[in-house]
Structure formats: C-alpha cells, structure tokens
Write an enzyme that holds these catalytic residues in place. Structure first.
Site, short mmCIF file in Angstrom:
data_model
loop_
_atom_site.label_atom_id
_atom_site.label_comp_id
_atom_site.label_asym_id
_atom_site.label_seq_id
_atom_site.Cartn_x
_atom_site.Cartn_y
_atom_site.Cartn_z
N ALA A 61 96.55 -21.85 43.05
CA ALA A 61 95.17 -21.76 43.56
C ALA A 61 95.06 -21.78 45.09
O ALA A 61 94.43 -20.88 45.67
CB ALA A 61 94.35 -22.88 42.93
N ARG A 100 90.96 -12.89 40.93
CA ARG A 100 91.26 -13.96 39.97
C ARG A 100 90.05 -14.89 39.92
O ARG A 100 89.75 -15.56 40.91
CB ARG A 100 92.53 -14.73 40.38
CG ARG A 100 93.71 -13.81 40.44
CD ARG A 100 95.01 -14.29 39.90
NE ARG A 100 95.06 -15.03 38.69
CZ ARG A 100 96.01 -15.93 38.45
NH1 ARG A 100 96.90 -16.23 39.37
NH2 ARG A 100 96.05 -16.55 37.29
N GLN A 199 105.70 -20.20 35.06
CA GLN A 199 105.65 -20.76 36.41
C GLN A 199 106.62 -21.93 36.57
O GLN A 199 106.95 -22.33 37.68
CB GLN A 199 104.23 -21.23 36.75
CG GLN A 199 103.27 -20.12 37.10
CD GLN A 199 102.53 -19.56 35.90
OE1 GLN A 199 102.96 -19.73 34.76
NE2 GLN A 199 101.43 -18.88 36.13
N ASP A 239 93.22 -25.81 39.37
CA ASP A 239 92.72 -24.56 39.93
C ASP A 239 91.26 -24.67 40.32
O ASP A 239 90.74 -23.86 41.08
CB ASP A 239 92.91 -23.41 38.93
CG ASP A 239 94.39 -23.10 38.82
OD1 ASP A 239 95.07 -23.76 38.01
OD2 ASP A 239 94.87 -22.24 39.56
C1 RUB Z 1 98.63 -21.74 38.93
C2 RUB Z 1 98.24 -23.05 38.40
C3 RUB Z 1 98.63 -24.23 39.21
C4 RUB Z 1 97.44 -24.59 40.05
C5 RUB Z 1 97.73 -25.77 40.87
O1 RUB Z 1 98.20 -20.70 38.12
O2 RUB Z 1 97.57 -23.21 37.41
O3 RUB Z 1 98.94 -25.32 38.40
O4 RUB Z 1 97.10 -23.50 40.85
O5 RUB Z 1 98.23 -25.41 42.09
P1 RUB Z 1 98.66 -19.22 38.45
P2 RUB Z 1 98.12 -26.51 43.20
O6 RUB Z 1 100.15 -19.21 38.58
O7 RUB Z 1 98.15 -18.45 37.29
O8 RUB Z 1 98.00 -18.83 39.75
O9 RUB Z 1 98.43 -27.80 42.59
O10 RUB Z 1 99.14 -26.10 44.18
O11 RUB Z 1 96.72 -26.54 43.67
#
Ligand code: RUB
Length: 359
Positions: A61, A100, A199, A239
């Site tokens: 995010a 997105r 991921q 997110d």
């Molecule tokens: C990424 C996702 C991550 C969050 C948290 O989804 O869900 O867990 O973005 O990121 P995608 P952060 O890979 O579909 O973009 O903790 O760095 O805010």
C-alpha cells in the site's frame, strides 16, 4: 540503525520506488522479479506508472501510494503549459486512482500532491518526494515502537509483504522484527506464502537479507501452527485502516484474525499515516479489489531450465475462479495498532490520525 532495503546482504541507497532526477522519470524495484532477479523498472510517463501499479510491478500500500504521487507529478510535467491542463490532470488523477482501489495510500498520495494550491511541475514533484520520504521515515519509527513487542524465543507469524519493498523503505510490520533482530533478540518468523500472488516470497527474501530466522508456510497451515502453540504473536500490515479501526489487508488476514482470537494470540497491524482513511467510517464501506482469475488459475515461478520466470497453468480449462485481493478484519479482532505515534488502541486511532493524512 538502518533497516533499509538490502540486496545480497548489503544495504543499498535505492528505495522501493523513487524519482530519478537525472533521467527525470519514476524508478522502482520490479517486485514481480523478486526474489529471482533484482531489476529496476523505469516509467517515463504517468501512464507507465499507472500500469506498473496495476500490474503489481510495484506493490504494498505505501509503495503504491508513493508511486501514484510521483505519477501525478509526471502528469503535471507532461501537460504543463498545454491547453486544458486542469482537465488533463483530473483525468490522470482518475487513471492513477483506478489502478488499485483498496489501498487508501494511493488516494492519500494523489491528494497530497494535488492539494498544493499552485500546481506546477516543481511543486508537484516536491510534494511527491515529501510524501514518499515521510512514509520511509515512519517505517523506522514503527520499527522502534513495535520492537518492544518482540522477545527472544518467541514465534511470530506474518502475512503478505510489509518490508522495505512495500513501504518505500524500512518496512511496516517487518520493521519491528528486523530492528529486534539487529539488537540481538532471537526468535522465529513464520511467513505465510500468501496465495495467489505469493507476496510471502518477498517477505522471505527481505528476512533473509537480514539473516532473520524464518520458515515459509502455506496459508492453510497457519491454523495448525496456532493450535500447536507454535505462534505467540501475529504482526501484519494494512492497506486501509478506517475510522472505527476496521482494516482491509491482503486476503487471508481475516482468517488469521479469527483464529488468533480463538487461540488468544495477540494480533497487531502496523502501518504509516498514509494508510489511514479519515473519510471512511467502517470496513463495510471499503471497496475490495477483485483481480484477474488467471492469478488463481496460473502460477508464476522461476524455471531453472529456462533460467527465467515462467507462468504455468494449475487447472484444466473451463474452471471458474474468484479472486478478491483483500478482506476486512473488524476492529474487535485487533489487539493493537502499531503506528509512528505509538501502539494505539482502537479508541485512540481516530483522534490520533484525523487531519494527519493530508498534511
Ligand atoms: C499488499 C498488502 C500488504 C499491505 C501492507 O498487497 O496487502 O500487506 O500493503 O503493506 P499487494 P504495509 O501486494 O496486493 O499490493 O504494511 O507495508 O503498509
């Protein structure tokens, strides 16, 4: 202490996404290639940047928020001094926004750039850089604050990716783990694989760069490990965090929260200011992104024979698939919120974040 992105065990100056002043374009680590290759992807127009966000070359995010902010700055450059400048910028804003829909960082990044009263190329780029740098700096703070939850010999579970790649630099949920490890605490991390886009391989790769002990597990194995008493703490990212403390995060987060609750395992989310949505009241109002069925039907891996990434089919033709990319976890299942302002309870969230996202 640096928690910055490491490649081959060495700290690099490169964040996950940045503006290259010499080339005057947006650059990012191509996350589709991680962990097999570390490659830089360049975007010379705002449309290239929107495409990179949509295709998940950049993901996580806060990183997509920073990319979108740079994208809008590109649009301001591209259309500067043209007729219908304002209309062009509006349509670039909408295109970037649509790349997105779930992560609010994207909207916060665009609004942060757009808000500047006198939108001109220099000012827009400057705003985008401020937005990206702030995210990276907040990652360090999240690490300092969250590492207090980590004690030696514990087992921690995490889901999706939340390291430097996802947060411009430094990481959100991985930051407390890496900082605690660098300080000499010794513990073990269970890394959810995170189907369908896996991921977890970025999380495993980032933990490996710091030598943090970890094991990758299938998402469906997490309940088993909890029932065996093998998980003491769950930390993951978000997110979108809305005013009542409900969160949207990678699909599978809700399953983990319900199981954690059943097993009395503390469940924390870590996130920067850009992930707070001050205009949405509850999780019911969050738009969930549904992605292409091919992400479930196929898998992307590295072929040792071809020595390159390869897509393979996992199912026979004719099957139907559904692919929600995120789910909603209600606030009652969340033990605490690890933020740059402290570890907050649900009741402290709104007053801490309100008016901060756009400043
Ligand atoms: C990424 C996702 C991550 C969050 C948290 O989804 O869900 O867990 O973005 O990121 P995608 P952060 O890979 O579909 O973009 O903790 O760095 O805010």
């Amino acid at each position: 202490m640096s928690l910055k992105l490491r490649i081959d065990g060495k700290t690099v100056d490169t964040p996950a996404v940045w503006w290259d002043d010499a080339a005057n374009d947006v650059r990012m680590i191509n996350q589709i290639k991680i962990p097999f290759q570390v490659e830089v992807h360049s975007c010379s127009t705002y449309r290239d940047t929107a495409k990179a966000i949509k295709e998940m070359i950049i993901r996580g995010a806060p990183s997509i928020g920073a990319a979108a902010a740079y994208g809008l700055a590109q649009a301001v450059q591209e259309f500067w001094n043209q007729d219908a400048f304002v209309e062009h910028i509006k349509s670039a804003y909408n295109e970037l926004m649509a790349a997105r829909p779930t992560a609010v960082d994207l909207k916060n990044g665009l609004d942060f750039v757009k808000k500047y009263d006198q939108l001109n190329p220099k000012a827009a780029l400057n705003r985008a850089k401020i937005f990206a740098n702030r995210i990276a700096n907040e990652g360090l703070k999240i690490g300092q604050i969250g590492k207090e939850l980590i004690v030696s010999n514990m087992n921690v579970l995490t889901h999706c990716h939340t390291g430097a790649l996802a947060l411009v630099d430094n990481g959100s949920a991985l930051a407390p783990l890496i900082q605690a490890w660098e300080e000499g605490k010794r513990f073990h991390v269970y890394v959810d694989e995170t189907r369908p886009r896996i991921q977890g391989r970025m999380t495993a790769w980032e933990l490996s760069q710091y030598g943090v002990d970890h094991t990758v597990i299938c998402d469906s194995a997490s309940g088993f490990f909890m029932s065996q008493g093998k998980i003491d703490l769950i930390i993951l990212g978000a997110d979108r965090v809305v005013r009542n403390g409900d969160i949207a995060n990678k699909i599978g987060t809700y399953n983990l929260a319900v199981l954690a609750n059943h097993h009395n395992i503390p469940f924390y989310t870590a996130f920067p200011t850009s992930t707070f949505d001050s205009s949405t009241r509850t999780g019911n109002d969050i738009i969930i992104e549904y992605r292409d069925a091919n992400e479930v039907k196929q898998a992307l891996g590295y072929s040792n024979t071809l020595m390159k990434n390869q897509i393979v089919s996992l199912y026979a033709e004719g099957e139907e698939f559904s692919n929600p990319a995120f789910d909603i976890t209600p606030n009652n299942l969340i033990t605490g919120y690890i933020t740059p302002y402290g570890i907050l309870s649900q009741s402290q969230l709104e007053k801490t974040f309100i008016n901060r996202t756009s400043q």
